[in-house]
Design a protein around this motif. Structure first.
Motif, PDB file in Angstrom:
ATOM      1  N   ILE A   4       0.990  -1.098   0.083  1.00  0.00           N
ATOM      2  CA  ILE A   4      -0.092   0.255   0.083  1.00  0.00           C
ATOM      3  C   ILE A   4       0.864   1.296   0.072  1.00  0.00           C
ATOM      4  O   ILE A   4       1.794   1.506   0.889  1.00  0.00           O
ATOM      5  N   PRO A   5       1.020   2.155  -1.137  1.00  0.00           N
ATOM      6  CA  PRO A   5       1.608   3.238  -1.093  1.00  0.00           C
ATOM      7  C   PRO A   5       1.223   4.328  -0.227  1.00  0.00           C
ATOM      8  O   PRO A   5       0.128   4.341   0.161  1.00  0.00           O
ATOM      9  N   VAL A   6       1.857   5.021   0.418  1.00  0.00           N
ATOM     10  CA  VAL A   6       2.000   5.959   1.368  1.00  0.00           C
ATOM     11  C   VAL A   6       2.044   7.461   0.616  1.00  0.00           C
ATOM     12  O   VAL A   6       2.984   7.478  -0.034  1.00  0.00           O
ATOM     13  N   LEU A   7       1.059   8.420   0.933  1.00  0.00           N
ATOM     14  CA  LEU A   7       1.369   9.766   0.625  1.00  0.00           C
ATOM     15  C   LEU A   7       1.100  10.679   1.949  1.00  0.00           C
ATOM     16  O   LEU A   7       0.234  10.566   2.654  1.00  0.00           O
ATOM     17  N   ASP A   8       2.336  11.200   2.160  1.00  0.00           N
ATOM     18  CA  ASP A   8       2.414  12.036   3.501  1.00  0.00           C
ATOM     19  C   ASP A   8       2.083  13.505   2.932  1.00  0.00           C
ATOM     20  O   ASP A   8       2.973  13.987   2.031  1.00  0.00           O
ATOM     21  N   LEU A   9       1.149  14.062   3.541  1.00  0.00           N
ATOM     22  CA  LEU A   9       0.571  15.252   3.152  1.00  0.00           C
ATOM     23  C   LEU A   9       1.036  16.491   3.998  1.00  0.00           C
ATOM     24  O   LEU A   9       0.813  16.424   5.360  1.00  0.00           O
ATOM     25  N   LYS A  10       1.597  17.473   3.566  1.00  0.00           N
ATOM     26  CA  LYS A  10       1.957  18.582   4.438  1.00  0.00           C
ATOM     27  C   LYS A  10       1.977  19.927   3.533  1.00  0.00           C
ATOM     28  O   LYS A  10       2.623  20.102   2.583  1.00  0.00           O
ATOM     29  N   GLY A  11       0.885  20.727   3.953  1.00  0.00           N
ATOM     30  CA  GLY A  11       0.801  22.209   3.192  1.00  0.00           C
ATOM     31  C   GLY A  11       0.353  21.861   1.872  1.00  0.00           C
ATOM     32  O   GLY A  11       0.637  22.722   0.782  1.00  0.00           O
ATOM     33  N   GLY A  12      -0.509  20.850   1.759  1.00  0.00           N
ATOM     34  CA  GLY A  12      -1.020  20.578   0.252  1.00  0.00           C
ATOM     35  C   GLY A  12      -0.145  19.783  -0.626  1.00  0.00           C
ATOM     36  O   GLY A  12      -0.512  19.385  -1.806  1.00  0.00           O
ATOM     37  N   GLU A  13       0.960  19.414  -0.138  1.00  0.00           N
ATOM     38  CA  GLU A  13       1.940  18.813  -0.982  1.00  0.00           C
ATOM     39  C   GLU A  13       2.195  17.355  -0.339  1.00  0.00           C
ATOM     40  O   GLU A  13       2.193  17.046   0.752  1.00  0.00           O
ATOM     41  N   VAL A  14       3.048  16.367  -1.231  1.00  0.00           N
ATOM     42  CA  VAL A  14       3.534  15.301  -0.700  1.00  0.00           C
ATOM     43  C   VAL A  14       4.795  15.411  -0.300  1.00  0.00           C
ATOM     44  O   VAL A  14       5.541  16.242  -1.075  1.00  0.00           O
ATOM     45  N   VAL A  15       4.986  14.944   0.843  1.00  0.00           N
ATOM     46  CA  VAL A  15       6.590  15.326   1.244  1.00  0.00           C
ATOM     47  C   VAL A  15       7.046  13.881   1.654  1.00  0.00           C
ATOM     48  O   VAL A  15       6.539  12.817   1.635  1.00  0.00           O
ATOM     49  N   ARG A  16       8.559  13.858   1.645  1.00  0.00           N
ATOM     50  CA  ARG A  16       9.178  12.527   1.911  1.00  0.00           C
ATOM     51  C   ARG A  16       9.273  12.593   3.403  1.00  0.00           C
ATOM     52  O   ARG A  16      10.116  13.300   4.074  1.00  0.00           O
ATOM     53  N   ALA A  17       9.000  11.437   3.949  1.00  0.00           N
ATOM     54  CA  ALA A  17       9.123  11.112   5.407  1.00  0.00           C
ATOM     55  C   ALA A  17      10.651  10.496   5.790  1.00  0.00           C
ATOM     56  O   ALA A  17      11.031  10.009   4.918  1.00  0.00           O
ATOM     57  N   ALA A  18      10.992  10.811   6.958  1.00  0.00           N
ATOM     58  CA  ALA A  18      12.199  10.344   7.451  1.00  0.00           C
ATOM     59  C   ALA A  18      12.333  10.575   8.937  1.00  0.00           C
ATOM     60  O   ALA A  18      12.179  11.376   9.792  1.00  0.00           O
ATOM     61  N   PHE A  54      -4.459   3.799  -1.228  1.00  0.00           N
ATOM     62  CA  PHE A  54      -3.482   4.559  -0.524  1.00  0.00           C
ATOM     63  C   PHE A  54      -3.627   4.883   0.730  1.00  0.00           C
ATOM     64  O   PHE A  54      -4.731   5.093   1.251  1.00  0.00           O
ATOM     65  N   TYR A  55      -2.490   4.816   1.521  1.00  0.00           N
ATOM     66  CA  TYR A  55      -2.501   5.228   2.752  1.00  0.00           C
ATOM     67  C   TYR A  55      -1.972   6.727   3.049  1.00  0.00           C
ATOM     68  O   TYR A  55      -1.078   7.236   2.296  1.00  0.00           O
ATOM     69  N   VAL A  56      -2.698   7.652   3.508  1.00  0.00           N
ATOM     70  CA  VAL A  56      -2.684   9.175   3.486  1.00  0.00           C
ATOM     71  C   VAL A  56      -2.533   9.565   4.998  1.00  0.00           C
ATOM     72  O   VAL A  56      -3.255   9.602   5.796  1.00  0.00           O
ATOM     73  N   ILE A  62      -2.610  15.934  11.785  1.00  0.00           N
ATOM     74  CA  ILE A  62      -2.314  15.415  13.018  1.00  0.00           C
ATOM     75  C   ILE A  62      -1.461  16.223  14.156  1.00  0.00           C
ATOM     76  O   ILE A  62      -1.631  15.983  15.177  1.00  0.00           O
ATOM     77  N   GLU A  63      -0.932  17.263  13.730  1.00  0.00           N
ATOM     78  CA  GLU A  63      -0.140  18.296  14.401  1.00  0.00           C
ATOM     79  C   GLU A  63      -1.250  19.297  14.630  1.00  0.00           C
ATOM     80  O   GLU A  63      -0.797  20.498  15.122  1.00  0.00           O
ATOM     81  N   GLY A  64      -2.357  19.199  14.400  1.00  0.00           N
ATOM     82  CA  GLY A  64      -3.409  20.278  14.957  1.00  0.00           C
ATOM     83  C   GLY A  64      -3.704  21.563  14.001  1.00  0.00           C
ATOM     84  O   GLY A  64      -4.342  22.772  14.449  1.00  0.00           O
ATOM     85  N   ARG A  65      -3.180  21.467  12.634  1.00  0.00           N
ATOM     86  CA  ARG A  65      -3.539  22.579  11.837  1.00  0.00           C
ATOM     87  C   ARG A  65      -4.421  22.136  10.962  1.00  0.00           C
ATOM     88  O   ARG A  65      -5.021  21.149  11.062  1.00  0.00           O
ATOM     89  N   GLU A  66      -4.860  23.003   9.975  1.00  0.00           N
ATOM     90  CA  GLU A  66      -5.883  22.953   9.097  1.00  0.00           C
ATOM     91  C   GLU A  66      -5.617  21.671   8.221  1.00  0.00           C
ATOM     92  O   GLU A  66      -4.755  21.432   7.628  1.00  0.00           O
ATOM     93  N   PRO A  67      -6.734  20.702   8.332  1.00  0.00           N
ATOM     94  CA  PRO A  67      -6.588  19.505   7.383  1.00  0.00           C
ATOM     95  C   PRO A  67      -6.687  19.777   5.827  1.00  0.00           C
ATOM     96  O   PRO A  67      -6.621  20.811   5.489  1.00  0.00           O
ATOM     97  N   ASN A  68      -5.763  18.688   5.355  1.00  0.00           N
ATOM     98  CA  ASN A  68      -5.404  18.908   3.873  1.00  0.00           C
ATOM     99  C   ASN A  68      -6.831  18.202   3.146  1.00  0.00           C
ATOM    100  O   ASN A  68      -6.596  17.439   2.377  1.00  0.00           O
TER     101      ASN A  68
END
Length: 232
Positions: A4-18, A54-56, A62-68
């Motif tokens: 299952i591919p992961v899409l990490d969203l931040k600020g409306g964009e996909v970001v690379r997690a580490a 897809f897992y999003v 998650i951090e309490g800001r406006e959802p995407n």
């Protein structure tokens, strides 16, 4: 064994997690897409395999800001809409109920977002609910009852080892076996550290139902041929 591919969203964009260091996540650069736009990345991933799920991780929510929300709506409007497993920091009944009511959305109840097990107690029989047991570098993140009372677990449980995300360190096999032993006939989904086909096959041999994967798809260490052989 499902990938299952992961899409990490931040600020409306996909970001690379580490390794769960979310302040360091940056817009993804991948050969699968010309941009970090969420639909472009999802379509790029589908050039490898016609992934139905897809897992999003909505990191802002998650951090309490406006959802995407707009990004999720665009994924749901794709030509072949995927099933979306969404962790958006659900911590109250109103938001969780709203997510459960959306077609093709499977809300993920992440333990890091919970103050107690009240939501799990109330919604655990919902067939679309997924539980994520969240482990950071310093250990389990969430109320102890989520680990101590496996009888509360829903049908699907993600074992999320954030310290291994994007680290190419291999899955946390020991922890996965431990959770699997407590889970009965529930489905266990591995998250964090999957490097290659060998890891996927080892997970399958342990009775793991699926794996959430990002880095090895973007880096090409899981190829279309391997995904097809796995019937991902």
């Amino acid at each position: 064994m499902h990938v299952i591919p992961v899409l990490d969203l931040k600020g409306g964009e996909v970001v690379r997690a580490a390794k769960g260091r979310r302040d360091q996540y940056r817009p993804i650069v991948t050969p699968l897409s010309a941009s970090s736009d969420v639909v472009a990345v999802a379509e790029g991933l589908r050039t490898l395999y016609p992934f139905p799920i897809f897992y999003v991780a909505d990191l802002d929510a998650i951090e309490g800001r406006e959802p995407n929300s707009a990004a999720l709506d665009r994924l749901r409007a794709m030509a072949e809409p995927p099933q979306l497993w969404v962790d958006a920091g659900f911590a109250d009944a109103e938001r969780l109920s709203a997510a459960l009511a959306k077609p093709s959305v499977y809300p993920v109840l992440g333990t890091e977002s919970q103050h107690d097990d009240a939501l799990l107690q109330r919604y655990r029989d919902q067939p679309n609910l997924i539980l994520s047991l969240d482990f950071f570098g310093d250990g389990f993140r969430g109320p102890a009852s989520f680990l101590d009372k496996p009888e509360l677990w829903p049908r699907r449980i993600i074992v999320m080892t954030l310290a291994k995300v994007g680290a190419a360190a291999g899955p946390d096999f020991e922890r996965l076996e431990e959770i699997r032993a407590k889970a009965g006939d529930r489905e266990i989904i591995a998250a964090g550290g999957v490097r290659n086909e060998a890891d996927i096959r080892t997970l399958s041999s342990l009775g793991i139902a699926a794996a959430l994967v990002a880095t090895s798809l973007h880096d090409g260490t899981l190829t279309p041929e391997q995904l097809a052989s796995l019937r991902a």
